[in-house]
Scaffold this active site. Structure first.
Site, PDB file in Angstrom:
ATOM      1  N   LYS A   9       0.835  -1.199   0.000  1.00  0.00           N
ATOM      2  CA  LYS A   9       0.000   0.000   0.000  1.00  0.00           C
ATOM      3  C   LYS A   9       0.881   1.265   0.000  1.00  0.00           C
ATOM      4  O   LYS A   9       2.103   1.184   0.239  1.00  0.00           O
ATOM      5  CB  LYS A   9      -0.918  -0.041   1.229  1.00  0.00           C
ATOM      6  CG  LYS A   9      -1.886  -1.245   1.233  1.00  0.00           C
ATOM      7  CD  LYS A   9      -2.787  -1.236   2.474  1.00  0.00           C
ATOM      8  CE  LYS A   9      -3.693  -2.454   2.506  1.00  0.00           C
ATOM      9  NZ  LYS A   9      -4.605  -2.441   3.696  1.00  0.00           N
ATOM     10  N   TYR A  49     -11.990  -3.225  -3.086  1.00  0.00           N
ATOM     11  CA  TYR A  49     -12.514  -3.267  -1.713  1.00  0.00           C
ATOM     12  C   TYR A  49     -14.046  -3.284  -1.675  1.00  0.00           C
ATOM     13  O   TYR A  49     -14.636  -2.932  -0.643  1.00  0.00           O
ATOM     14  CB  TYR A  49     -11.971  -2.081  -0.915  1.00  0.00           C
ATOM     15  CG  TYR A  49     -10.540  -2.294  -0.439  1.00  0.00           C
ATOM     16  CD1 TYR A  49     -10.217  -3.372   0.404  1.00  0.00           C
ATOM     17  CD2 TYR A  49      -9.516  -1.435  -0.811  1.00  0.00           C
ATOM     18  CE1 TYR A  49      -8.909  -3.577   0.838  1.00  0.00           C
ATOM     19  CE2 TYR A  49      -8.201  -1.633  -0.375  1.00  0.00           C
ATOM     20  CZ  TYR A  49      -7.911  -2.706   0.455  1.00  0.00           C
ATOM     21  OH  TYR A  49      -6.625  -2.917   0.896  1.00  0.00           O
ATOM     22  N   PHE A  57     -15.403   2.863   7.202  1.00  0.00           N
ATOM     23  CA  PHE A  57     -14.046   3.249   6.803  1.00  0.00           C
ATOM     24  C   PHE A  57     -13.822   3.163   5.289  1.00  0.00           C
ATOM     25  O   PHE A  57     -12.722   3.458   4.809  1.00  0.00           O
ATOM     26  CB  PHE A  57     -13.004   2.385   7.524  1.00  0.00           C
ATOM     27  CG  PHE A  57     -13.143   0.897   7.290  1.00  0.00           C
ATOM     28  CD1 PHE A  57     -12.627   0.297   6.152  1.00  0.00           C
ATOM     29  CD2 PHE A  57     -13.790   0.094   8.221  1.00  0.00           C
ATOM     30  CE1 PHE A  57     -12.749  -1.071   5.937  1.00  0.00           C
ATOM     31  CE2 PHE A  57     -13.918  -1.275   8.018  1.00  0.00           C
ATOM     32  CZ  PHE A  57     -13.398  -1.854   6.872  1.00  0.00           C
ATOM     33  N   ARG A  85      -0.717 -14.607   4.118  1.00  0.00           N
ATOM     34  CA  ARG A  85      -1.523 -13.944   5.164  1.00  0.00           C
ATOM     35  C   ARG A  85      -0.831 -14.055   6.527  1.00  0.00           C
ATOM     36  O   ARG A  85      -0.875 -13.127   7.340  1.00  0.00           O
ATOM     37  CB  ARG A  85      -2.919 -14.569   5.232  1.00  0.00           C
ATOM     38  CG  ARG A  85      -3.789 -14.325   4.004  1.00  0.00           C
ATOM     39  CD  ARG A  85      -4.475 -12.978   4.014  1.00  0.00           C
ATOM     40  NE  ARG A  85      -5.437 -12.838   5.081  1.00  0.00           N
ATOM     41  CZ  ARG A  85      -6.285 -11.816   5.171  1.00  0.00           C
ATOM     42  NH1 ARG A  85      -6.281 -10.845   4.249  1.00  0.00           N
ATOM     43  NH2 ARG A  85      -7.119 -11.728   6.162  1.00  0.00           N
ATOM     44  N   THR A  91      -4.923  -7.941  10.764  1.00  0.00           N
ATOM     45  CA  THR A  91      -5.334  -6.684  10.126  1.00  0.00           C
ATOM     46  C   THR A  91      -4.906  -5.466  10.943  1.00  0.00           C
ATOM     47  O   THR A  91      -4.414  -4.483  10.402  1.00  0.00           O
ATOM     48  CB  THR A  91      -6.864  -6.675   9.928  1.00  0.00           C
ATOM     49  OG1 THR A  91      -7.231  -7.833   9.170  1.00  0.00           O
ATOM     50  CG2 THR A  91      -7.319  -5.428   9.191  1.00  0.00           C
ATOM     51  N   ASN A 112      -1.795  -0.186   7.353  1.00  0.00           N
ATOM     52  CA  ASN A 112      -1.259  -1.522   7.673  1.00  0.00           C
ATOM     53  C   ASN A 112      -0.446  -2.140   6.545  1.00  0.00           C
ATOM     54  O   ASN A 112      -0.289  -3.355   6.470  1.00  0.00           O
ATOM     55  CB  ASN A 112      -2.367  -2.446   8.186  1.00  0.00           C
ATOM     56  CG  ASN A 112      -3.413  -2.730   7.136  1.00  0.00           C
ATOM     57  OD1 ASN A 112      -3.314  -2.261   6.006  1.00  0.00           O
ATOM     58  ND2 ASN A 112      -4.416  -3.509   7.497  1.00  0.00           N
ATOM     59  N   HIS A 115      -1.638  -5.508   1.455  1.00  0.00           N
ATOM     60  CA  HIS A 115      -2.838  -6.331   1.267  1.00  0.00           C
ATOM     61  C   HIS A 115      -2.432  -7.719   0.777  1.00  0.00           C
ATOM     62  O   HIS A 115      -1.505  -7.858  -0.016  1.00  0.00           O
ATOM     63  CB  HIS A 115      -3.746  -5.698   0.208  1.00  0.00           C
ATOM     64  CG  HIS A 115      -4.795  -6.650  -0.294  1.00  0.00           C
ATOM     65  ND1 HIS A 115      -5.992  -6.837   0.357  1.00  0.00           N
ATOM     66  CD2 HIS A 115      -4.807  -7.514  -1.352  1.00  0.00           C
ATOM     67  CE1 HIS A 115      -6.701  -7.762  -0.288  1.00  0.00           C
ATOM     68  NE2 HIS A 115      -6.005  -8.176  -1.327  1.00  0.00           N
ATOM     69  N   GLU A 126      -8.885 -11.219  -7.640  1.00  0.00           N
ATOM     70  CA  GLU A 126      -8.016 -10.044  -7.503  1.00  0.00           C
ATOM     71  C   GLU A 126      -6.898 -10.056  -8.543  1.00  0.00           C
ATOM     72  O   GLU A 126      -6.545  -9.010  -9.093  1.00  0.00           O
ATOM     73  CB  GLU A 126      -7.471  -9.973  -6.070  1.00  0.00           C
ATOM     74  CG  GLU A 126      -8.570  -9.597  -5.083  1.00  0.00           C
ATOM     75  CD  GLU A 126      -8.164  -9.712  -3.614  1.00  0.00           C
ATOM     76  OE1 GLU A 126      -7.007 -10.070  -3.315  1.00  0.00           O
ATOM     77  OE2 GLU A 126      -9.030  -9.437  -2.758  1.00  0.00           O
TER      78      GLU A 126
HETATM   79  P1  GDP Z   1      -7.244  -7.483   5.638  1.00  0.00           P
HETATM   80  O1  GDP Z   1      -7.807  -8.569   4.768  1.00  0.00           O
HETATM   81  O2  GDP Z   1      -6.426  -8.010   6.777  1.00  0.00           O
HETATM   82  O3  GDP Z   1      -6.510  -6.415   4.866  1.00  0.00           O
HETATM   83  O4  GDP Z   1      -8.489  -6.754   6.359  1.00  0.00           O
HETATM   84  P2  GDP Z   1      -9.991  -6.495   5.889  1.00  0.00           P
HETATM   85  O5  GDP Z   1     -10.305  -7.206   4.605  1.00  0.00           O
HETATM   86  O6  GDP Z   1     -10.871  -6.741   7.046  1.00  0.00           O
HETATM   87  O7  GDP Z   1     -10.003  -4.925   5.631  1.00  0.00           O
HETATM   88  C1  GDP Z   1      -9.426  -4.389   4.459  1.00  0.00           C
HETATM   89  C2  GDP Z   1      -8.623  -3.169   4.831  1.00  0.00           C
HETATM   90  O8  GDP Z   1      -9.519  -2.165   5.312  1.00  0.00           O
HETATM   91  C3  GDP Z   1      -7.630  -3.385   5.982  1.00  0.00           C
HETATM   92  O9  GDP Z   1      -6.401  -3.896   5.547  1.00  0.00           O
HETATM   93  C4  GDP Z   1      -7.503  -1.988   6.545  1.00  0.00           C
HETATM   94  O10 GDP Z   1      -6.585  -1.220   5.745  1.00  0.00           O
HETATM   95  C5  GDP Z   1      -8.896  -1.428   6.352  1.00  0.00           C
HETATM   96  N1  GDP Z   1      -9.701  -1.580   7.564  1.00  0.00           N
HETATM   97  C6  GDP Z   1     -10.295  -2.709   8.032  1.00  0.00           C
HETATM   98  N2  GDP Z   1     -10.960  -2.481   9.178  1.00  0.00           N
HETATM   99  C7  GDP Z   1     -10.799  -1.153   9.433  1.00  0.00           C
HETATM  100  C8  GDP Z   1     -11.250  -0.281  10.466  1.00  0.00           C
HETATM  101  O11 GDP Z   1     -11.948  -0.684  11.403  1.00  0.00           O
HETATM  102  N3  GDP Z   1     -10.865   1.045  10.376  1.00  0.00           N
HETATM  103  C9  GDP Z   1     -10.096   1.512   9.350  1.00  0.00           C
HETATM  104  N4  GDP Z   1      -9.753   2.813   9.326  1.00  0.00           N
HETATM  105  N5  GDP Z   1      -9.650   0.719   8.366  1.00  0.00           N
HETATM  106  C10 GDP Z   1      -9.995  -0.587   8.396  1.00  0.00           C
HETATM  107 MG    MG Z   2      -9.354  -8.581   3.401  1.00  0.00          MG
END
Ligand code: GDP
Ligand code: MG
Length: 149
Positions: A9, A49, A57, A85, A91, A112, A115, A126
């Site tokens: 990212k 996304y 968010f 992962r 996350t 973070n 991805h 993807e």
């Molecule tokens: P990942 O698969 O571990 O990347 O997590 P998710 O698929 O749940 O979420 C996608 C991305 O959205 C995450 O990597 C974060 O960058 C963002 N994200 C997820 N949950 C939150 C949240 O509660 N707050 C904010 N600001 N960003 C979030």
């Molecule tokens: Mg995810």
């Protein structure tokens, strides 16, 4: 052979973590079969996304992903989806174990670093979304006999 989609990212690029991150997947034994530096369109970020479109968010996440260059990659190898992962970590970087990318480098969920696809179907979707077939290379690492029995 299994493939996954990984994307460093904008925070990972701006913080100079690209080399370290690629090195972790390389030294694990995975094979890089596609990579490009790019700025992401709003349309692509929203598609990528889409599963999160109703979350509070979503808007800030899309704005963040289009805010600077990313490194989009396809990696290949035995169990690469789940293993990547694990190497990436939880996350929320504060919950991610030390030794993982997010655990070593991150502080907040909205920054973070990387991805990684979460399952076979999402990995395939993807890879299709981010890469044309002609951008992926078929090759075999000379390390292969030393990585696989
Ligand atoms: P990942 O698969 O571990 O990347 O997590 P998710 O698929 O749940 O979420 C996608 C991305 O959205 C995450 O990597 C974060 O960058 C963002 N994200 C997820 N949950 C939150 C949240 O509660 N707050 C904010 N600001 N960003 C979030
Ligand atoms: Mg995810």
């Amino acid at each position: 052979m299994e493939r996954t989609f990984l994307m460093i990212k904008p925070d990972g690029v701006q913080r100079g973590l690209v080399g370290d991150i690629i090195s972790r997947f390389e030294t694990k034994g995975f094979t890089l079969v596609g990579m490009k530096a790019m700025t992401v369109s709003k349309e692509l970020a929203e598609k990528h996304y889409a599963v999160h479109r109703d979350k509070p968010f979503f808007g800030s996440l899309v704005d963040f992903i289009i805010s600077g260059p990313v490194i989009a990659m396809v990696w290949q190898g035995n169990g690469v989806i789940t293993s990547a992962r694990k190497l990436i970590g939880a996350t929320n970087p504060l919950s991610a174990e030390p030794g993982t990318i997010r655990g070593d480098y991150g502080l907040t969920i909205g920054r973070n670093i990387i991805h990684g696809s979460d399952a076979l179907e999402t990995a395939e979707a993807e890879i299709d979304l981010w890469f044309d077939a002609g951008e992926l290379i078929a090759w075999e690492s000379c390390q292969r006999p030393w990585l696989y029995e």
